[in-house]
Design a protein around this motif. Structure first.
Motif: not given
Length: 457
Positions: A237-264
């Protein structure tokens, strides 16, 4: 000498202290220097000049040698004691080569024989100012480096950076999602980190992910996490970055390169504040704040290309723009000093002095890689690898001692020939030179005696 336009701009308004008891000569040289773009200050005595010049004087000094009271040589000694790097140019109608050598060895920058052409004065003053400018830049660099600290946030004193710092402090605790726009190397992660540190979330994790650095098959698991057996190779099992950042801050760099499916999927997380790891239908609540960064202006439909409009508006609660380095050039010395001090400490090197080449590069380069490029350049300078090739039309290095003595000698011969109407015998007597030596020097300096003739000598 014909100076290039960049040198002329550099000398615009530069201070030149001219010291001479001859009021007419002082007035004439004030006009000469003023027309050349300098800012002349004329003093009628050495004592008057000493009262006005201190170690922080930003210009150069031109002084006659023979004056009532305190002479030019003594003025040179006192100014050198005050600041050994202050360029002093000596002017005389009575000197000789031996005096020139002695004065240069005592610290004089140059020695000019009367009468002299205006170009001769302007050339020497221009070179001396270049040296003075470099000395003062090195002093400022060391002062800046002395107060540079590794944890200094958003280094800079420009209006753009001041506004940016003020904006970040205003929104740090607002707990809204933020979109950061800036070119490559401007420091988008620094801004995101500051938003985190300056907020109540600062005690919780700051989690960063570069969306453009990971393939789509990996980034989904990195963001959302997965259960054991969710896909081939998912042994645990692996805790993802979103869940790991709970309570803190999630920084997503170069978000414009994210695929359309992942954007949804990301849009759904932002709307529900819940995350659903791969391999499970269980949704987990997250206390989430997202800071997203883009290299392009996502507000421009053409620039954002395949980026979802609804995700853009969901992220665009607050947009912060980081100005590129070319828009805040006044911050370059402070930034460079900070990076150079840090690099010198890391490489265990002495803090190096600026050279004309390094100074020219800092002032003229456009820095397309922004702060990151400047940081890497500072590292090269700290390693002794920062010299840049001279650009066409830039000023050469100041002449050596022997070159200055040769130039003074040639000036003196021309002045003496002119005074005696080209008469060889009287010129030789005045210069106290053997005839053969005199003719050898004419040949070496390319001086034609006939150009000074009024009568046959």
């Amino acid at each position: 000498m014909t100076t290039n336009s960049s040198a002329g701009r550099e000398n615009e308004g530069a201070l030149v202290a001219f010291v001479d008891d001859d009021e007419a000569l002082g007035h004439a040289n004030r006009q000469t220097l003023d027309l050349a773009g300098f800012r002349p200050i004329v003093f009628s005595s050495a004592e008057e000049a000493l009262a006005a010049i201190d170690a922080d004087f930003a210009g150069v000094v031109v002084t006659d040698i023979r004056m009532p009271g305190l002479g030019g040589l003594e003025l040179l000694r006192r100014l050198t004691a005050l600041d050994r790097d202050l360029p002093v140019l000596l002017v005389t109608g009575h000197g000789d080569v031996e005096m020139a050598v002695g004065a240069l060895r005592e610290g004089a920058y140059d020695f000019i024989a009367k009468p002299y052409a205006s170009d001769r004065l302007i050339e020497s003053v221009g070179r001396a100012l270049e040296k003075r400018r470099l000395v003062l830049e090195n002093r400022r660099l060391r002062q800046l480096a002395a107060r540079a600290e590794d944890d200094t946030p958003l280094i800079g004193e420009s209006a753009g950076i001041e506004r940016l710092r003020q904006t970040l402090r205003q929104i740090a605790d607002a707990d809204v999602d933020v979109l950061v726009e800036g070119e490559t190397g401007t420091g988008k992660e620094v801004v995101a980190s500051l938003l985190h540190r300056w907020s109540r979330r600062g005690v919780h994790p700051f989690v960063a992910l570069n969306c453009g650095a990971l393939p789509e098959t990996v980034i989904e698991s990195e963001l959302f996490g997965h259960e054991a057996g969710a896909f081939t190779g998912a042994a645990r099992k692996r805790i993802g970055r979103i869940e790991h950042s709970s309570g803190g801050t999630l920084f997503l760099d170069e978000i414009e390169s994210m695929s359309p499916a992942l954007q949804v999927k990301l849009l759904r997380v932002l709307e529900t504040r819940e995350v659903e790891p791969l391999g499970t239908n269980q949704r987990r609540p997250v206390n989430l704040r997202v800071v997203a960064a883009a290299k392009v202006d996502l507000a421009d439909p053409a620039a954002r290309a395949y980026f979802r409009e609804d995700l853009f508006y969901r992220l665009n609660v607050v947009t912060v723009r980081i100005p590129p380095l070319r828009e805040r050039r006044e911050d370059i010395p402070l930034l460079f000093a900070h990076f150079l001090a840090r690099a010198a400490e890391r490489f265990r090197r002495e803090l190096p002095d600026l050279t004309p080449s390094i100074s020219r590069h800092l002032g003229q380069h456009t820095w397309p890689g922004n702060v990151r490029e400047l940081s890497h350049y500072a590292e090269r300078v700290a390693l002794g690898l920062g010299e840049e090739p001279a650009e066409p039309g830039t000023e050469p290095e100041p002449p050596s001692l022997s070159e200055r003595v040769d130039r003074f000698e040639a000036d003196t011969i021309r002045e003496t020939l002119a005074r005696h109407g080209g008469d060889v015998r009287r010129t030789i007597e005045a210069l106290k030179l053997p005839r053969k030596t005199f003719y050898d020097k004419l040949q070496r300096h390319g001086i034609t005696r006939k150009a000074f003739e009024s009568d046959e000598g």
